[in-house]
Design an enzyme around this catalytic site. Structure first.
Site, short mmCIF file in Angstrom:
data_model
loop_
_atom_site.label_atom_id
_atom_site.label_comp_id
_atom_site.label_asym_id
_atom_site.label_seq_id
_atom_site.Cartn_x
_atom_site.Cartn_y
_atom_site.Cartn_z
N LYS A 59 1.51 4.24 7.45
CA LYS A 59 0.71 5.07 6.56
C LYS A 59 1.13 6.54 6.68
O LYS A 59 1.80 6.94 7.63
CB LYS A 59 -0.79 4.95 6.89
CG LYS A 59 -1.40 3.59 6.60
CD LYS A 59 -1.49 3.33 5.12
CE LYS A 59 -2.12 1.97 4.83
NZ LYS A 59 -1.25 0.86 5.21
N SER A 96 0.80 -1.22 0.00
CA SER A 96 0.00 0.00 0.00
C SER A 96 0.83 1.28 0.00
O SER A 96 0.29 2.37 -0.16
CB SER A 96 -0.95 0.03 1.20
OG SER A 96 -0.27 0.35 2.38
#
Length: 234
Positions: free
Chosen positions: A193, A155
């Site tokens: 993230k 991701s």
């Protein structure tokens, strides 16, 4: 690699299917794993599905199929993970840019950092504390306390972070918007993230368009550290 909770859930689903032929409900799974919310169960199921252990059957409620069990299914449960204890480092420290590839042999000086295991750059997983260390070039480190994690998932690929990379993290419990951080969600799962602010909420943004930005109330997210470097083995 499965986290303890993923392992527990997979074995519970498999046991229930073998005994009754019917998948347990979310409430039953939540109670069996002693979780506070069904959202935690949903994330665990998604993680198991993405790793190829289970499959959700379309158009059928409560329909799960166990595709395989981990190799260590007959072994005792993995040890419960130890939580990171964030520390605040005061002072003005130089911030290092992300290093796309930094072979250890090229460093004039190497420092041994604790390697705390794998962190998901995709579906969040619990960070499992290992007993190993990794040699890191001193040039990747500024002031403060650091640790290393192995990335699992895709991701963050558009930020140059790939599956199998080793990320270098400086411990902290706050970070500016736009910083790539290690975030603890619901005191249960850890993910890598980019931190964003959405009004009074916290957004955890992936660097891959196939992953949605996840938004949480601020009390559900704790910063465990920020990215300061990366090492890649070829």
């Amino acid at each position: 690699m499965l986290t303890r909770k993923q392992y527990e859930l997979l074995m519970f689903i498999d046991e229930r299917l073998r005994a009754t032929g019917i998948s347990p409900s979310f409430d039953e799974m939540k109670e069996a794993l002693d979780l506070k919310s069904k959202s935690g169960i949903h994330r665990l199921i998604t993680g198991l599905e993405e790793r190829g252990f289970i499959r959700r059957l379309a158009h059928r409620a409560r329909a799960l199929e166990v595709l395989r069990l981990p190799d260590n299914a007959a072994d005792p449960l993995p040890a419960a993970p130890q939580r990171f204890s964030p520390t605040v480092i005061k002072g003005n420290f130089a911030q290092n840019a992300l290093a796309g590839a930094a072979p250890v042999a090229a460093a004039a000086e190497a420092i041994a950092l604790p390697l705390y295991g794998k962190i998901a750059a995709g579906t969040p997983i619990e960070a499992m504390r290992d007993t190993t260390t990794v040699e890191v070039p001193a040039s990747l480190l500024g002031g403060g306390e650091h640790y290393a994690l192995t990335v699992e998932g895709d991701s963050m690929v558009e930020a140059g972070i790939f599956d199998g990379d080793t990320v270098i993290i400086r411990r902290c419990d706050t970070a500016d918007a736009g910083t790539i951080v290690v975030a603890l969600v619901d005191d249960l799962e850890v993910t890598l993230k980019r931190l964003r602010r959405k009004g009074a909420s916290i957004a955890l943004e992936a660097a891959n368009p196939k992953y949605e930005t996840r938004i949480f109330p601020p009390d559900r997210v704790k910063v465990q550290g920020r990215l300061v470097g990366l090492m890649r083995m070829y």
